[in-house]
Motif scaffolding. Structure first.
Motif, mmCIF file in Angstrom:
data_model
loop_
_atom_site.group_PDB
_atom_site.id
_atom_site.type_symbol
_atom_site.label_atom_id
_atom_site.label_comp_id
_atom_site.label_asym_id
_atom_site.label_seq_id
_atom_site.Cartn_x
_atom_site.Cartn_y
_atom_site.Cartn_z
ATOM 1 N N ILE A 20 8.942 -11.315 33.990
ATOM 2 C CA ILE A 20 7.734 -11.004 33.224
ATOM 3 C C ILE A 20 6.634 -11.964 33.643
ATOM 4 N N ALA A 21 5.492 -11.410 34.028
ATOM 5 C CA ALA A 21 4.341 -12.219 34.433
ATOM 6 C C ALA A 21 3.339 -12.252 33.279
ATOM 7 N N GLY A 22 2.969 -13.445 32.855
ATOM 8 C CA GLY A 22 1.957 -13.584 31.811
ATOM 9 C C GLY A 22 2.514 -13.424 30.412
ATOM 10 N N GLU A 23 1.618 -13.083 29.493
ATOM 11 C CA GLU A 23 1.971 -12.980 28.078
ATOM 12 C C GLU A 23 2.937 -11.839 27.812
ATOM 13 N N PHE A 24 3.727 -12.037 26.769
ATOM 14 C CA PHE A 24 4.591 -10.978 26.253
ATOM 15 C C PHE A 24 4.770 -11.216 24.768
ATOM 16 N N VAL A 25 5.295 -10.217 24.082
ATOM 17 C CA VAL A 25 5.487 -10.292 22.639
ATOM 18 C C VAL A 25 6.956 -10.081 22.334
ATOM 19 N N MET A 26 7.479 -10.887 21.426
ATOM 20 C CA MET A 26 8.870 -10.742 20.980
ATOM 21 C C MET A 26 8.879 -9.992 19.645
ATOM 22 N N LEU A 27 9.563 -8.863 19.628
ATOM 23 C CA LEU A 27 9.802 -8.123 18.397
ATOM 24 C C LEU A 27 11.086 -8.665 17.781
ATOM 25 N N GLN A 100 4.143 -14.839 23.183
ATOM 26 C CA GLN A 100 4.502 -15.967 24.038
ATOM 27 C C GLN A 100 3.528 -15.987 25.213
ATOM 28 N N ALA A 101 3.051 -17.150 25.596
ATOM 29 C CA ALA A 101 2.066 -17.270 26.668
ATOM 30 C C ALA A 101 2.661 -16.927 28.029
ATOM 31 N N SER A 102 3.920 -17.290 28.235
ATOM 32 C CA SER A 102 4.609 -17.007 29.494
ATOM 33 C C SER A 102 6.100 -17.256 29.284
ATOM 34 N N LEU A 131 16.169 -9.207 18.973
ATOM 35 C CA LEU A 131 15.010 -9.824 19.603
ATOM 36 C C LEU A 131 14.720 -9.037 20.878
ATOM 37 N N LEU A 132 13.566 -8.377 20.900
ATOM 38 C CA LEU A 132 13.212 -7.509 22.015
ATOM 39 C C LEU A 132 11.909 -7.975 22.642
ATOM 40 N N PRO A 133 11.966 -8.481 23.894
ATOM 41 C CA PRO A 133 10.731 -8.846 24.578
ATOM 42 C C PRO A 133 9.955 -7.583 24.973
ATOM 43 N N LEU A 134 8.667 -7.574 24.654
ATOM 44 C CA LEU A 134 7.794 -6.441 24.947
ATOM 45 C C LEU A 134 6.704 -6.884 25.907
ATOM 46 N N VAL A 135 6.433 -6.056 26.917
ATOM 47 C CA VAL A 135 5.372 -6.376 27.874
ATOM 48 C C VAL A 135 4.314 -5.285 27.808
ATOM 49 N N PRO A 136 3.043 -5.675 27.964
ATOM 50 C CA PRO A 136 1.979 -4.665 27.924
ATOM 51 C C PRO A 136 2.097 -3.709 29.103
ATOM 52 N N LEU A 137 1.665 -2.478 28.901
ATOM 53 C CA LEU A 137 1.634 -1.491 29.977
ATOM 54 C C LEU A 137 0.351 -1.625 30.771
#
Length: 137
Positions: A20-27, A100-102, A131-137
């Motif tokens: 994962i590059a850059g920010e992501f969100v944890m659900l 998360q920033a990275s 806990l599910l990491p989510l990345v923007p499309l």
């Protein structure tokens, strides 16, 4: 019933392989114990029993400074309830979204000894979690 409270070695490897590059969100989906179980962390146990939800609130209060220092942010906390679409017998008491920033900053946060000193509140609180990491499309 299989409980999911910590990453497995396989899930951690799969997470890292996503690159994962850059920010992501944890659900976070959280199911609390009726009474927190501090048997594995008696040093953190309150004098009188508390609910799993109260123990998790202690975990959040402990965690937020470390999360912020790592560049992360608590975006949303909400009360769960019955699914509109999903299993009728599955219950999640609380839902959180954490930015998360990275991956590197997340890993530094997750390995921080001062943060880990309070993780027993989380372990005492939870009956089950996802806990599910989510990345923007």
């Amino acid at each position: 019933m299989t409980r999911h409270l910590e990453p497995t070695q396989a899930s951690a490897v799969a997470f890292m392989r996503r690159e994962i590059a850059g920010e992501f969100v944890m659900l976070n989906l959280l199911r609390f114990r009726a009474v927190a179980d501090y048997s594995a962390h008696p040093d953190l146990a309150p004098e009188t029993p508390i609910s799993g939800a109260d123990a998790f609130d202690r975990y959040i209060a402990h965690t937020l400074p470390f999360l912020s220092a790592s560049g992360g942010e608590l975006l949303f906390v909400g009360e769960g309830g019955p699914f509109l679409v999903g299993p009728a017998d599955e219950r999640w008491d609380r839902v959180m979204l954490v930015r998360q920033a990275s991956v590197r900053q997340f890993m530094d946060f997750a390995g921080n000894a001062a943060y880990l000193a309070g993780i027993g509140h989380r372990r005492a609180a939870l009956e089950d979690s996802r806990l599910l990491p989510l990345v923007p499309l």
